[in-house]
Write a protein that holds these residues in place. Structure first.
Motif, short mmCIF file in Angstrom:
data_model
loop_
_atom_site.label_atom_id
_atom_site.label_comp_id
_atom_site.label_asym_id
_atom_site.label_seq_id
_atom_site.Cartn_x
_atom_site.Cartn_y
_atom_site.Cartn_z
N ARG A 56 0.97 -1.38 -0.02
CA ARG A 56 0.00 -0.01 -0.10
C ARG A 56 0.82 1.35 -0.04
NH1 ARG A 56 -2.95 2.95 4.32
NH2 ARG A 56 -1.86 1.61 5.77
N SER A 57 0.42 2.52 -0.73
CA SER A 57 1.18 3.67 -0.85
C SER A 57 0.23 4.89 -0.39
CB SER A 57 1.67 3.86 -2.27
OG SER A 57 2.71 2.68 -2.71
N ILE A 58 1.04 5.74 0.55
CA ILE A 58 0.48 6.68 1.07
C ILE A 58 1.39 7.84 0.52
CG2 ILE A 58 -0.36 8.16 3.08
CD1 ILE A 58 -0.91 5.71 4.41
N GLN A 59 0.62 9.13 -0.19
CA GLN A 59 1.16 10.24 -0.54
C GLN A 59 1.35 11.16 0.62
OE1 GLN A 59 2.68 10.89 -3.43
NE2 GLN A 59 1.95 9.64 -4.96
N LEU A 60 2.42 12.05 0.82
CA LEU A 60 2.52 13.07 1.90
C LEU A 60 2.99 14.27 1.00
CD1 LEU A 60 2.20 13.92 4.57
CD2 LEU A 60 4.73 13.38 5.00
N SER A 61 2.28 15.41 1.20
CA SER A 61 2.65 16.68 0.37
C SER A 61 2.74 17.77 1.17
CB SER A 61 1.28 16.92 -0.84
OG SER A 61 1.04 15.72 -1.56
N ALA A 62 3.22 18.93 0.69
CA ALA A 62 3.31 20.24 1.50
C ALA A 62 2.13 20.58 2.06
CB ALA A 62 3.74 21.20 0.23
N GLY A 63 2.14 20.98 3.49
CA GLY A 63 0.93 21.39 3.96
C GLY A 63 0.34 20.18 4.65
N GLU A 64 0.89 19.08 4.67
CA GLU A 64 0.29 17.89 5.58
C GLU A 64 1.45 17.42 6.70
OE1 GLU A 64 -2.37 15.87 1.90
OE2 GLU A 64 -0.36 15.03 2.37
N ILE A 65 0.76 16.93 7.72
CA ILE A 65 1.54 16.40 8.85
C ILE A 65 1.11 14.79 9.02
CG2 ILE A 65 2.06 16.40 11.37
CD1 ILE A 65 0.63 19.54 10.75
N ALA A 66 2.20 13.96 9.26
CA ALA A 66 1.83 12.47 9.45
C ALA A 66 2.43 11.93 10.72
CB ALA A 66 2.22 11.90 8.28
N LEU A 67 1.74 11.21 11.31
CA LEU A 67 2.09 10.21 12.43
C LEU A 67 2.41 9.08 11.93
CD1 LEU A 67 2.72 10.17 15.49
CD2 LEU A 67 0.12 10.04 15.91
N ILE A 68 3.42 8.42 12.06
CA ILE A 68 3.67 7.19 11.87
C ILE A 68 3.98 6.16 13.05
CG2 ILE A 68 5.23 5.59 10.10
CD1 ILE A 68 6.01 8.48 8.54
N PRO A 69 3.35 5.30 13.35
CA PRO A 69 3.33 4.58 14.50
C PRO A 69 4.96 3.53 14.36
CG PRO A 69 1.22 4.16 13.81
CD PRO A 69 2.02 4.95 12.70
N ALA A 70 5.48 3.16 15.41
CA ALA A 70 6.65 2.38 15.48
C ALA A 70 6.11 1.19 15.12
CB ALA A 70 7.12 2.22 16.81
N THR A 71 6.97 0.23 14.22
CA THR A 71 6.67 -0.97 13.67
C THR A 71 6.41 -0.82 12.15
OG1 THR A 71 4.64 -1.49 14.12
CG2 THR A 71 6.49 -2.04 15.77
N SER A 72 5.92 0.46 11.64
CA SER A 72 5.74 0.48 10.27
C SER A 72 6.87 0.37 9.49
CB SER A 72 4.98 2.03 10.06
OG SER A 72 3.91 2.19 10.70
N ALA A 73 6.63 -0.42 8.40
CA ALA A 73 7.74 -0.68 7.51
C ALA A 73 7.74 -0.06 6.28
CB ALA A 73 8.17 -2.38 7.40
N TYR A 74 8.68 0.42 5.56
CA TYR A 74 8.12 1.24 4.35
C TYR A 74 9.57 1.97 3.79
CZ TYR A 74 8.60 5.47 7.33
OH TYR A 74 9.27 6.24 8.37
N LYS A 75 9.33 2.33 2.46
CA LYS A 75 10.36 2.71 1.61
C LYS A 75 9.59 4.45 1.13
CE LYS A 75 12.50 -1.21 -0.38
NZ LYS A 75 12.86 -1.82 -1.64
N VAL A 76 10.34 5.37 1.07
CA VAL A 76 10.10 6.42 0.96
C VAL A 76 10.92 7.06 -0.45
CG1 VAL A 76 9.95 9.03 1.34
CG2 VAL A 76 9.95 7.30 3.41
N ARG A 77 10.07 7.75 -1.47
CA ARG A 77 10.56 8.34 -2.63
C ARG A 77 10.14 9.61 -3.16
NH1 ARG A 77 13.22 6.04 -7.20
NH2 ARG A 77 12.95 4.12 -6.80
N LYS A 78 10.95 10.30 -3.23
CA LYS A 78 10.46 11.95 -3.65
C LYS A 78 9.36 11.85 -4.96
CE LYS A 78 13.15 14.90 -5.79
NZ LYS A 78 12.54 15.54 -7.08
N ALA A 79 8.33 12.42 -5.00
CA ALA A 79 7.41 12.08 -5.81
C ALA A 79 6.95 13.70 -6.46
CB ALA A 79 6.10 11.69 -5.40
#
Length: 269
Positions: A58-81
């Motif tokens: 599953r993918s989620i976008q994070l854009s300018a003007g947004e704030i995200a809370l990411i719980p411990a144990t979440s496993a992911y990769k990040v790429r500039k979009a």
């Protein structure tokens, strides 16, 4: 996120691990958390956009003007979009996972688009600068600032998750309960304060708080009882102050909510 507000939240923050500003200039994939996070993270996106791809695909976008809370144990990769750099602030912190609200802990990443993003951004900048300078007491100050930041973040998330009309219509009853919890309030009085019939009022209240008005009242009384017990009030005095005329009923309900008796609760703390 489920469309309900909880009565309260109290996120455990043992300590802040790091607070900093980071910029992804290229489209390279960042895989620092591919095996899972060991800490919670609060991320504020100042500019650009990034794609977070989780272990389940599953993918989620994070854009300018947004704030995200990411719980411990979440496993992911990040790429500039985005064409522009993905510039963001991150505050990582240790704390008990089960202290996060249920709707956060169930998700891989919860994103808020705040109505007052500039205020959040300023606070992230302040935290990052505090951490950079590392002056005496900076860890304690960072923890205090993060708690306030988390409180505002979670409050706004919850406010955005419900029907604003139902929230505003039931607000007079909520305030009545919080101001007069020690009195013998009735459902009819609560409904009247909102200008609604009892049936419509109860349905609207449940839709916002996921519990009936009476349950909200009783649970608030138990929270107040904890404070009274810990400062030395007797069972009888506590029950009277919070609106229970029957001490035995108070003890039974306290046990139902907390899993322990008032006496044992006082010994524990």
């Amino acid at each position: 996120m489920e469309k309900t507000l909880r009565m309260d939240f109290d996120v455990d923050v043992a300590r802040v691990v790091i607070a900093h500003r980071c910029a992804y200039e290229t489209g390279a994939e960042m895989d620092a958390y591919v095996c899972g996070r060991s800490v919670h993270g609060l991320v504020c996106c100042q500019s650009g956009q990034a794609k977070y791809t989780f272990a389940d695909g599953r993918s989620i976008q994070l854009s300018a003007g947004e704030i995200a809370l990411i719980p411990a144990t979440s496993a992911y990769k990040v790429r500039k979009a985005s064409q522009e750099p993905f510039v963001h602030y991150t505050v990582n912190f240790l704390g008990k996972a089960d202290s996060l609200p249920e709707w956060v802990s169930r998700s891989k990443m919860h994103v808020l688009r705040s109505k007052d993003f500039a205020r959040y951004l300023a606070r992230f900048e302040e935290l990052a600068e505090l951490w950079r300078r590392m002056r005496t007491g900076y860890r304690m100050q960072a923890k205090a600032k993060l708690l306030l930041l988390l409180s505002d973040y979670l409050t706004e998330c919850m406010a955005q998750s419900v029907d604003p009309a139902a929230y505003n219509r039931t607000l007079p009853a909520k305030r009545m309960i919080e101001e007069r919890y020690g009195e013998a309030l009735t459902l009819a009085e609560m409904a009247e304060s909102c200008g609604m019939c009892e049936g419509s009022f109860r349905r609207a209240f449940v839709s916002v708080y996921n519990q009936s008005p009476v349950a909200y009242l009783l649970n608030l009384r138990i929270e107040k009882a904890k404070d009274l017990l810990l400062v030395g009030y007797s069972l009888e005095e506590t029950a009277q102050k919070i609106g229970f005329s029957d001490v035995n009923y108070f003890i039974r309900y306290f046990h139902k909510v907390t899993g322990t008796t008032p006496g044992r609760f006082r010994q524990m703390y």
